[in-house]
Scaffold this motif. Structure first.
Motif, PDB file in Angstrom:
ATOM      1  N   SER A  56      -7.328  -0.231  -1.958  1.00 41.87           N
ATOM      2  CA  SER A  56      -6.288  -1.002  -1.283  1.00 41.87           C
ATOM      3  C   SER A  56      -5.139  -1.273  -2.236  1.00 41.87           C
ATOM      4  O   SER A  56      -5.270  -1.152  -3.448  1.00 41.87           O
ATOM      5  N   TRP A  67       3.340   2.984   5.910  1.00 37.35           N
ATOM      6  CA  TRP A  67       3.408   1.555   5.601  1.00 37.35           C
ATOM      7  C   TRP A  67       4.667   0.877   6.144  1.00 37.35           C
ATOM      8  O   TRP A  67       4.851  -0.320   5.957  1.00 37.35           O
ATOM      9  N   GLN A  70       5.197  -3.003   7.127  1.00 38.47           N
ATOM     10  CA  GLN A  70       4.021  -3.730   6.637  1.00 38.47           C
ATOM     11  C   GLN A  70       4.279  -4.427   5.297  1.00 38.47           C
ATOM     12  O   GLN A  70       3.355  -4.654   4.523  1.00 38.47           O
ATOM     13  N   ALA A  75      -2.849  -3.295   2.166  1.00 37.08           N
ATOM     14  CA  ALA A  75      -3.077  -2.029   2.852  1.00 37.08           C
ATOM     15  C   ALA A  75      -4.365  -1.433   2.314  1.00 37.08           C
ATOM     16  O   ALA A  75      -4.476  -1.183   1.110  1.00 37.08           O
ATOM     17  N   TRP A  82      -5.374   3.681   7.771  1.00 39.75           N
ATOM     18  CA  TRP A  82      -4.878   2.469   7.123  1.00 39.75           C
ATOM     19  C   TRP A  82      -5.192   1.236   7.947  1.00 39.75           C
ATOM     20  O   TRP A  82      -5.045   1.224   9.156  1.00 39.75           O
ATOM     21  N   PHE A  84      -4.223  -2.999   7.775  1.00 43.10           N
ATOM     22  CA  PHE A  84      -3.300  -3.929   7.141  1.00 43.10           C
ATOM     23  C   PHE A  84      -3.730  -5.360   7.438  1.00 43.10           C
ATOM     24  O   PHE A  84      -4.086  -5.681   8.564  1.00 43.10           O
TER      25      PHE A  84
END
Length: 166
Positions: A56, A67, A70, A75, A82, A84
């Motif tokens: 992560s 991403w 985010q 993550a 993925w 989050f």
């Protein structure tokens, strides 16, 4: 009744719910990401090209690719892709690349900065709040020149470390 937990929005099971195992597994995957978290690196904006399952990162302020949207989240890569998790105030994460703690505070991650009222080692307080300024030594006979120089050096070091005011 809510369908998610209040802090990390993990899915909750409901009476009579179909496919409970999916919701349960999703909650466990999220818990795996935030329980005693350790991340590869912090402030990363580009997802790694070949992450390993279980790794992560702390997403940076301008994320790209998978991403996007985010920023500041944790993550985590899993076999399902993925995941989050939005951080909560005070959350602490070990950053492996820096060997430091990152703490989520006031909407952002602070790396290696800890706030404390005092530092105690083996029950003895060794550092506390900053004390008022101490004047440099003056006066005395010629023999006191070396003493004043030594005390001046000690005071300069304490000021440089922020332990006393200038």
């Amino acid at each position: 009744m809510t369908d998610t937990t209040p802090r990390f929005a993990f899915p909750l099971l409901q009476a009579g719910q179909a496919q409970k195992e999916m919701f349960h597994n999703e909650a466990i995957a999220g818990l795996d990401l935030v329980a005693q978290p350790g991340v590869v690196a912090a402030g990363v904006d580009t997802p790694p090209s070949a992450p390993e399952s279980g790794q992560s990162w702390i997403v940076g302020t301008a994320p790209t690719g998978d991403w996007t949207g985010q920023a500041h989240k944790l993550a985590g890569w899993s076999l399902g892709g993925w995941r989050f998790i939005a951080p909560v105030e005070g959350m602490a994460v070990w950053v492996i690349a820096d060997a430091l703690i990152a703490r989520f505070r006031d909407g952002g991650w602070m790396l290696g900065i800890e706030t404390a009222a005092s530092l105690n080692i083996a029950g003895d307080q060794v550092v506390s709040e900053r004390r008022p300024a101490i004047a440099d030594p003056t006066g005395g006979a010629v023999i006191d020149v070396e003493s004043r120089a030594a005390l001046g050096s000690v005071l300069a070091a304490l000021r440089a470390h922020g332990l006393i005011e200038s």
